[in-house]
Design a protein around this motif. Structure first.
Motif, PDB file in Angstrom:
ATOM      1  N   PHE A  21      -3.278  39.244   5.619  1.00 56.59           N
ATOM      2  CA  PHE A  21      -3.544  38.397   4.418  1.00 56.59           C
ATOM      3  C   PHE A  21      -3.621  39.359   3.184  1.00 56.59           C
ATOM      4  O   PHE A  21      -4.269  38.754   2.110  1.00 56.59           O
TER       5      PHE A  21
ATOM      6  N   LEU B  27      -5.948  41.479   2.700  1.00 58.55           N
ATOM      7  CA  LEU B  27      -7.474  41.563   2.180  1.00 58.55           C
ATOM      8  C   LEU B  27      -7.964  42.915   2.621  1.00 58.55           C
ATOM      9  O   LEU B  27      -7.602  43.388   3.812  1.00 58.55           O
TER      10      LEU B  27
ATOM     11  N   ALA C 112      -7.689  34.205  -0.898  1.00 59.57           N
ATOM     12  CA  ALA C 112      -6.506  34.354  -0.250  1.00 59.57           C
ATOM     13  C   ALA C 112      -5.645  33.230   0.035  1.00 59.57           C
ATOM     14  O   ALA C 112      -5.857  32.273  -0.736  1.00 59.57           O
TER      15      ALA C 112
ATOM     16  N   PRO D  34      -0.256  33.774   6.821  1.00 60.78           N
ATOM     17  CA  PRO D  34      -0.087  34.130   5.718  1.00 60.78           C
ATOM     18  C   PRO D  34       1.004  33.507   4.694  1.00 60.78           C
ATOM     19  O   PRO D  34       1.904  33.352   5.068  1.00 60.78           O
TER      20      PRO D  34
END
Length: 337
Positions: A329, A331, A280, A121
């Motif tokens: 991440f 999400l 992302a 990330p």
């Protein structure tokens, strides 16, 4: 720690003294600014976020127990890097290197025994004020997936030397001290590492992949790619690829190359479903959290984290990590209709 360099130095000295006296909170404040960059360094060495977190935790545990042996005239940051690098080298011996499907060596280990490279990330990329703008750019670029994948094919010692010298900017003597070896050995390992890097990482896939596009071009390419997937338009997806593009989905060992082969795979498989894409950031590259419609849950559910490598103005490679931890991440666990 804020303030002038002299003030920061004085605060660090006070924190170190308190930590040596047994104040664990002071130790936490002292090492806090370095944890993100140490994690990124260990990720480059190990190719795994989870292994990197283990290495950093081991590093901090060992640093806490060894504070009495740290020499005040030395760099505390360099001392932490020495511990972290050696912990990563130990983990490499135990766990081996990590692979991407398109990089598997023919006749190598059975697929069931392969450890896969993991995404990283961007939000965990961290720097201290000791890193200038140029060093920060190098550090970010050197976490790109293609670069990290090539690092895994260097010997562990070559990997460490290359990162210490070319990414972190340590002099040969400093790198030798961190690895408890000689300057001659460091220079020899660096020469071999650079040679192998040049052979394994084509010029078109090296750092600076977005230079031809710029920030607006990146956003436009990302928008067109996501829109095409959500519309199920294989023609547009394929048109955005280079002629020799690669598409892989670790942990599945199969991968596809070339527009025709990728088109066939997409139309016979993924594009028979309905998709939603969320932007992302991973490994300093364009990335998407991909979600596929699930009738039973009446929602779009995670399908993979897609990382895109760009060459010129087109996508040269897509690596879809099917088992990525979406929460890492930022999400969501699912998307509504």
């Amino acid at each position: 720690m804020a303030g002038t360099p002299a003030e920061r130095h004085g605060e660090a000295v006070a924190l170190l003294a308190a930590a040596r006296a047994g104040d664990h909170d002071a130790f936490g404040v002292l090492v806090g600014p370095f944890q993100d960059e140490l994690r990124a360094h260990c990720y480059r060495m190990l190719g795994s976020l989870h292994d990197a977190e283990d290495a950093v935790q081991d590093t901090l545990d060992r640093a806490w127990r060894s504070l009495g042996r740290f020499e005040d005239r030395g760099s505390f940051r360099a001392w932490l890097y020495k511990i972290a690098t050696n912990r990563a080298l130990t983990l490499i011996e135990r766990r081996g290197r990590r692979e991407l499907p398109a990089d598997l060596t023919p006749g190598g280990a059975p697929v069931a025994e392969v450890a896969w490279l993991e995404p990283y990330p961007d939000r965990l990329m961290g720097w201290t004020e000791e890193l200038g703008p140029e060093a920060r750019a190098v550090a970010r670029e050197s976490v790109e997936l293609a670069f990290v994948a090539v690092l895994q094919h260097l010997s562990p010692r070559q990997r460490a030397v290359l990162l210490l010298r070319d990414v972190l900017g340590y002099a040969a003597a400093e790198a030798a001290g961190q690895l408890d070896t000689t300057v001659a050995a460091v220079n020899s390992a660096l020469q071999r590492a650079r040679k192998m890097l040049a052979e394994l990482l084509p010029e078109a896939g090296r750092r600076g992949t977005f230079d031809a596009l710029g920030e607006p071009g990146q956003r436009e390419l990302a928008r067109r790619y996501a829109d095409a997937w959500e519309a199920g338009d294989a023609d547009v997806i394929v048109a955005l690829l280079t002629e020799d593009a690669k598409y892989s989905m670790p942990p599945l060992p199969h991968w596809y190359q070339g527009r025709d082969e990728i088109r066939r795979f997409l139309t016979e498989g993924p594009l028979t479903g309905r998709w939603r894409f969320l932007p992302a950031r991973a490994n300093g590259q364009l990335a998407f959290g991909t979600y596929m419609w699930d009738d039973e849950r009446a929602a779009y559910v995670p399908a993979g984290l897609d990382l895109l490598a760009v060459r010129g103005t087109r996508i040269a490679e897509v690596v879809s990590f099917l088992q990525a931890d979406f929460a890492a991440f930022g999400l969501p666990a699912e998307l509504p209709r």
